[in-house]
Design a protein around this motif. Structure first.
Motif, PDB file in Angstrom:
ATOM      1  N   ALA A  61       2.907 -14.740 -25.196  1.00 21.48           N
ATOM      2  CA  ALA A  61       2.225 -15.528 -24.144  1.00 21.48           C
ATOM      3  C   ALA A  61       0.862 -14.820 -23.245  1.00 21.48           C
ATOM      4  O   ALA A  61       0.889 -13.608 -21.990  1.00 21.48           O
ATOM      5  N   ALA A  72      10.707 -23.003 -16.365  1.00 18.59           N
ATOM      6  CA  ALA A  72      10.443 -22.595 -17.343  1.00 18.59           C
ATOM      7  C   ALA A  72      11.112 -22.890 -18.234  1.00 18.59           C
ATOM      8  O   ALA A  72      11.914 -23.741 -18.745  1.00 18.59           O
ATOM      9  N   LEU A 128       0.705 -14.871 -19.298  1.00 18.09           N
ATOM     10  CA  LEU A 128       1.334 -13.702 -18.654  1.00 18.09           C
ATOM     11  C   LEU A 128       1.623 -12.051 -19.215  1.00 18.09           C
ATOM     12  O   LEU A 128       1.041 -11.459 -18.554  1.00 18.09           O
ATOM     13  N   PHE A 153      10.897 -11.118 -19.917  1.00 15.10           N
ATOM     14  CA  PHE A 153      10.296 -12.467 -19.890  1.00 15.10           C
ATOM     15  C   PHE A 153       9.631 -13.490 -20.978  1.00 15.10           C
ATOM     16  O   PHE A 153       9.291 -14.502 -20.970  1.00 15.10           O
ATOM     17  N   LEU A 213       4.525 -16.642 -14.260  1.00 16.64           N
ATOM     18  CA  LEU A 213       5.270 -17.663 -15.075  1.00 16.64           C
ATOM     19  C   LEU A 213       5.871 -18.731 -13.741  1.00 16.64           C
ATOM     20  O   LEU A 213       6.674 -20.203 -13.973  1.00 16.64           O
TER      21      LEU A 213
END
Length: 294
Positions: free
Chosen positions: A40, A149, A43, A175, A86
């Protein structure tokens, strides 16, 4: 104002990532950052901004240099960076909010650590992240800004699905619901502390098993959402208690507390982990007082 050399600054930032898993090991932090970057990238940017601002704002505020060096002002900010991206997506506004939140979490973190050292308070762990995370979730929900999400979970409850769920339980601490991310995090913690890594794995397995045994949601189980709090609780308590009993109690407490948060409809984040560790610590203090001579 305190100053740190570029190499020490880099080490402090990487230690901030490793402190998410209660380690002070730059190699561990680098692998955790790599796991986020591979799965990600957005992120990763948020977490990096958080860790950088958290670390350098602590330097600017003149906080204890030894605490900064081992990453104690980076991990809450990094987690907050992950959560903000997120929730809101990656944007200039999000990065600005991450920077602001990182500074504010430090203001709470320094007081929690002072209270622990001077007044024997219980450790705060990720409490600054949880409190400001709840605030962010409440505001984002009220303003209808939340980006839905996506849980990257296997859909079949078979042997492979269970293995993936155990790995995802470790990845969900940051996450990431991807098994490979969890595996890379496992390697990172193993690099820093093999015993801690073993207990973390045990916590994820136990959280998954207890949820399924209680008839809980298979989707949550397979996404790893049942494993990350008991994994953290087992890891943290195992570093204080050499016996297997205390980490096991922390695992059970974290699972029960997570179920309580679900029933109340509250986002647990890492609060079940914190509360499970507090319960074990309070139990230890109560037991020690009973042994004191009257």
């Amino acid at each position: 104002m305190l100053t740190l050399s570029p190499s020490r600054c880099t080490t402090a930032v990487l230690n901030g990532f490793s402190q998410i898993f209660l380690q002070a090991h730059p190699g561990c932090g680098l692998l955790i950052l790599l796991a986020i970057a591979l799965h990600a990238p957005g992120l990763m940017i948020g977490a990096t901004v958080g860790a950088l601002v958290g670390t350098f704002s602590a330097v600017a505020l003149g906080y204890r240099k030894s605490d900064i060096a081992i990453g104690l002002y980076g991990y809450n900010a990094a987690l907050l960076g992950l959560l903000f991206v997120l929730l809101l997506g990656l944007s200039a506004l999000t990065l600005g909010l991450i920077a602001l939140g990182s500074v504010v979490t430090n203001l709470l973190q320094v007081r929690l650590m002072a209270a622990m050292r001077e007044r024997n308070w219980l450790p705060g762990f990720t409490l600054p992240f949880v409190l400001f995370g709840w605030l962010a979730l409440a505001l984002a929900g009220a303003l209808d800004l939340v980006t839905p999400a996506r849980l990257d979970a296997p859909l079949i409850l078979d042997g492979q699905g269970l293995l993936f769920a155990v790995a995802s339980g470790i990845g969900q601490v940051i996450f990431l619901g991807q098994p490979l991310a969890g595996l890379l995090v496992m390697v990172a913690v193993w690099l820093a502390d093999r015993r801690a890594a073993a207990w973390m794995l045990c916590g994820s397995v136990s959280g998954l098993a207890l949820l399924l045994a209680a008839g809980g949601s298979e989707q949550q189980a397979l996404a790893g959402l049942a494993g990350y709090n008991p994994a953290l609780a087992a890891l943290a308590v195992s570093q204080v208690h050499r016996s297997w009993v205390a980490p096991l109690l922390a695992i059970i407490a974290a699972v029960l507390l997570r179920a309580g948060f679900d029933r109340l409809g509250l986002p647990p984040l890492t609060m079940p982990f914190i509360m499970a560790c507090w319960l074990v610590a309070l139990g230890r203090r109560w037991k020690a007082r009973r042994r004191e001579p009257v």
